[in-house]
Design a protein around this motif. Structure first.
Motif, PDB file in Angstrom:
ATOM      1  N   ASP A   1      45.049  45.961  59.357  1.00 33.93           N
ATOM      2  CA  ASP A   1      45.978  46.879  60.028  1.00 33.93           C
ATOM      3  C   ASP A   1      45.692  48.332  59.691  1.00 33.93           C
ATOM      4  OD1 ASP A   1      47.266  44.799  61.282  1.00 33.93           O
ATOM      5  OD2 ASP A   1      48.904  44.698  59.823  1.00 33.93           O
TER       6      ASP A   1
ATOM      7  N   LEU B   1      42.818  49.432  61.724  1.00 35.65           N
ATOM      8  CA  LEU B   1      43.229  49.606  63.124  1.00 35.65           C
ATOM      9  C   LEU B   1      43.975  50.912  63.300  1.00 35.65           C
ATOM     10  CD1 LEU B   1      44.412  45.990  64.021  1.00 35.65           C
ATOM     11  CD2 LEU B   1      42.371  47.170  64.879  1.00 35.65           C
ATOM     12  N   ASN B   2      44.810  51.267  62.329  1.00 35.18           N
ATOM     13  CA  ASN B   2      45.545  52.533  62.397  1.00 35.18           C
ATOM     14  C   ASN B   2      44.587  53.721  62.400  1.00 35.18           C
ATOM     15  OD1 ASN B   2      48.023  51.250  62.486  1.00 35.18           O
ATOM     16  ND2 ASN B   2      48.372  51.427  60.286  1.00 35.18           N
TER      17      ASN B   2
ATOM     18  N   GLU C   1      43.100  53.912  65.816  1.00 33.90           N
ATOM     19  CA  GLU C   1      44.098  54.405  66.780  1.00 33.90           C
ATOM     20  C   GLU C   1      44.300  55.910  66.630  1.00 33.90           C
ATOM     21  OE1 GLU C   1      45.736  52.984  69.276  1.00 33.90           O
ATOM     22  OE2 GLU C   1      44.989  50.962  68.963  1.00 33.90           O
TER      23      GLU C   1
ATOM     24  N   ALA D   1      41.488  57.882  67.990  1.00 36.00           N
ATOM     25  CA  ALA D   1      41.160  57.550  69.384  1.00 36.00           C
ATOM     26  C   ALA D   1      39.762  56.935  69.512  1.00 36.00           C
ATOM     27  CB  ALA D   1      41.310  58.776  70.281  1.00 36.00           C
TER      28      ALA D   1
ATOM     29  N   ARG E   1      39.354  53.402  68.798  1.00 37.84           N
ATOM     30  CA  ARG E   1      39.485  51.945  68.891  1.00 37.84           C
ATOM     31  C   ARG E   1      38.732  51.380  70.102  1.00 37.84           C
ATOM     32  NH1 ARG E   1      44.838  48.211  68.116  1.00 37.84           N
ATOM     33  NH2 ARG E   1      43.849  46.268  68.691  1.00 37.84           N
ATOM     34  N   SER E   2      38.790  52.065  71.220  1.00 35.90           N
ATOM     35  CA  SER E   2      38.146  51.563  72.437  1.00 35.90           C
ATOM     36  C   SER E   2      36.619  51.561  72.349  1.00 35.90           C
ATOM     37  CB  SER E   2      38.592  52.393  73.645  1.00 35.90           C
ATOM     38  OG  SER E   2      38.134  53.727  73.513  1.00 35.90           O
TER      39      SER E   2
END
Length: 110
Positions: A86, A89-90, A93, A96, A98-99
């Protein structure tokens, strides 16, 4: 944690290379991890970076992942991040990014 609690395990198969990381991925541990990753012959294969046992990811980890992604594009291989914690992931995120990565479930129980 530091280097004494940090471990990297590599399992190679014909089409995949699995790299499992345990411990913190930060300024202190990114260099040894980078050395392991740099030795891998990856063109035409998929590198699965198993991160479910990572306890902390600093900004150095993000730099490492972005450099690894650039290498994957240049050398024509695939990068997948498995079991991203997590906290990691934060970081993706908030930045910007993650994608930019293919995320998949953990390969091993956390």
């Amino acid at each position: 944690m530091g280097l004494k609690d940090f471990a990297v395990d590599v399992t190679e198969q014909p089409q995949h290379v699995f790299v499992s990381v345990n411990g913190d991925v930060d300024y202190e541990t990114c260099s040894p991890l980078t050395r392991v990753l740099h030795r891998l012959v990856l063109p035409g294969r998929t590198l699965v970076l198993e991160l479910s046992h990572v306890s902390f990811m600093g900004t150095s980890a993000l730099q490492l992942l972005l450099a690894l992604r650039a290498r994957a594009i240049d050398e024509e291989w695939t990068l997948e991040l498995a079991g991203m914690p997590d906290q990691g992931l934060n970081v993706l995120e908030l930045t910007a990014t993650r994608s930019l990565f293919t995320l998949r479930p953990a390969l091993t129980p956390a």
